[in-house]
Scaffold this active site. Sequence first.
Site, PDB file in Angstrom:
ATOM      1  N   PRO A 293       9.422  33.152  28.138  1.00  0.00           N
ATOM      2  CA  PRO A 293       8.820  31.839  28.421  1.00  0.00           C
ATOM      3  C   PRO A 293       8.943  30.845  27.278  1.00  0.00           C
ATOM      4  CG  PRO A 293       7.123  33.507  28.022  1.00  0.00           C
ATOM      5  CD  PRO A 293       8.428  34.236  28.102  1.00  0.00           C
ATOM      6  N   LYS A 297      12.038  27.703  30.403  1.00  0.00           N
ATOM      7  CA  LYS A 297      13.274  27.552  31.167  1.00  0.00           C
ATOM      8  C   LYS A 297      13.270  28.243  32.533  1.00  0.00           C
ATOM      9  CE  LYS A 297      14.979  25.018  28.145  1.00  0.00           C
ATOM     10  NZ  LYS A 297      14.849  23.595  28.464  1.00  0.00           N
ATOM     11  N   TYR A 385      15.668  21.542  24.974  1.00  0.00           N
ATOM     12  CA  TYR A 385      14.291  21.573  25.471  1.00  0.00           C
ATOM     13  C   TYR A 385      14.110  20.658  26.679  1.00  0.00           C
ATOM     14  CZ  TYR A 385       9.268  22.329  25.110  1.00  0.00           C
ATOM     15  OH  TYR A 385       7.976  22.707  25.360  1.00  0.00           O
TER      16      TYR A 385
END
Length: 399
Positions: A293, A297, A385
Amino acid sequence: MRTQVAIIGAGPAGLFLAHLLARAGVDAVVLERRTRDYVEGRVRAGVLEQGTVALMERLGLDARLRAEGLVHTGTNLAYDGEIFRIDMAALTGGSAVTVYGQQEVMRDLFDAAESRGVRIVFEAEDLRLDGLTGDRPSVAFTRNGVAQSLACDFVAACDGFHGVGRASIPADVLKVYERVYPFGWLGILAEVPPVNHELIYANHAHGFALASMRSPTRSRYYVQVGLDERIEDWSDERFWDEVETRLGPQASAGLVRGPSFEKSIAPLRSFVAEPMRYGRLFLAGDAAHIVPPTGAKGMNLAVSDVAMLAEALTLHYAERDASGLDGYSARALARVWKAERFSWWFTGLTHRFPDMDAFARRMQVAELAYIRGSKAAQTAIAENYVGLPMGFGGEPSNR
């Protein structure tokens, strides 16, 4: 029963695919072994990449997201008691992520399903896939004790890591890549305001911590724990003490404590199964891959998978062009492996491993210090990100 596409699983991958196919006029039926309440109630991810937000907007499912989602233009890293911010928007030309829980996404998908012609069969048990290498595949299942069968042209397995989809591919065809991490995340939900308006990823000698949120009044916190830890041994007081220690005095200055109303431990693994197609069967989401985690994604990868798959199926039915279906596995895996790399790297940067010696610890700190002072390093993190291009609808996927 007969349909064009049988979708196994009514999680994010299955329902996004069903909505995309309904929008394109492709007939599909979703088979889900659980109830809606169970699927919608699972506590999962909460950070949506820009591509996922764009897809919800494209499907007209973004009303609550726009009203309630928290847009984050940056994220934070903490180590050695200090904190620094990565300005994602400035580094990526204005891109951002949106904090909006998977439970809320599922509610939006379910609420709009009936009016948009998305057919879902809940409590479909004992699923079996037949004829996957021929031109007449089918899905056998039981519901309320009655045996039924769904004939179809294609099967989309969106049924998670333990589902029947991947298990239906012969072992001599499937190649599996896996790394199981020697720790998990102990997470809580609490009705307290977040310690920061953006996420904080903390590297501490005790291990990793994450300060996250679901709303301005609901917080989600995690700490790294050993796989032998028990929830019963973690009182709220112990948890809050550890969060405060790992965040450090600067990052935890605004920490508000409160009773937790959900507490769980999740193991971490990296997993990829190749190929993502076998005959008339296509894998998507957790059926094909799992990421730690760290970096958020998981659900976003599922969305990119089914966006590509929906485009390929639409091309097949609209133009009798099989090129999209033939190329689906390679296209999806190209993005999957980039996301796997980022999640693996970010996990290694922020977590304490059992075999980590003093040198390895100093290397972590040195890399964090380098990132803090390097625009180039921060740009690479920001690009990953906010989400690499999803590679559908003409969007490039080779960044």
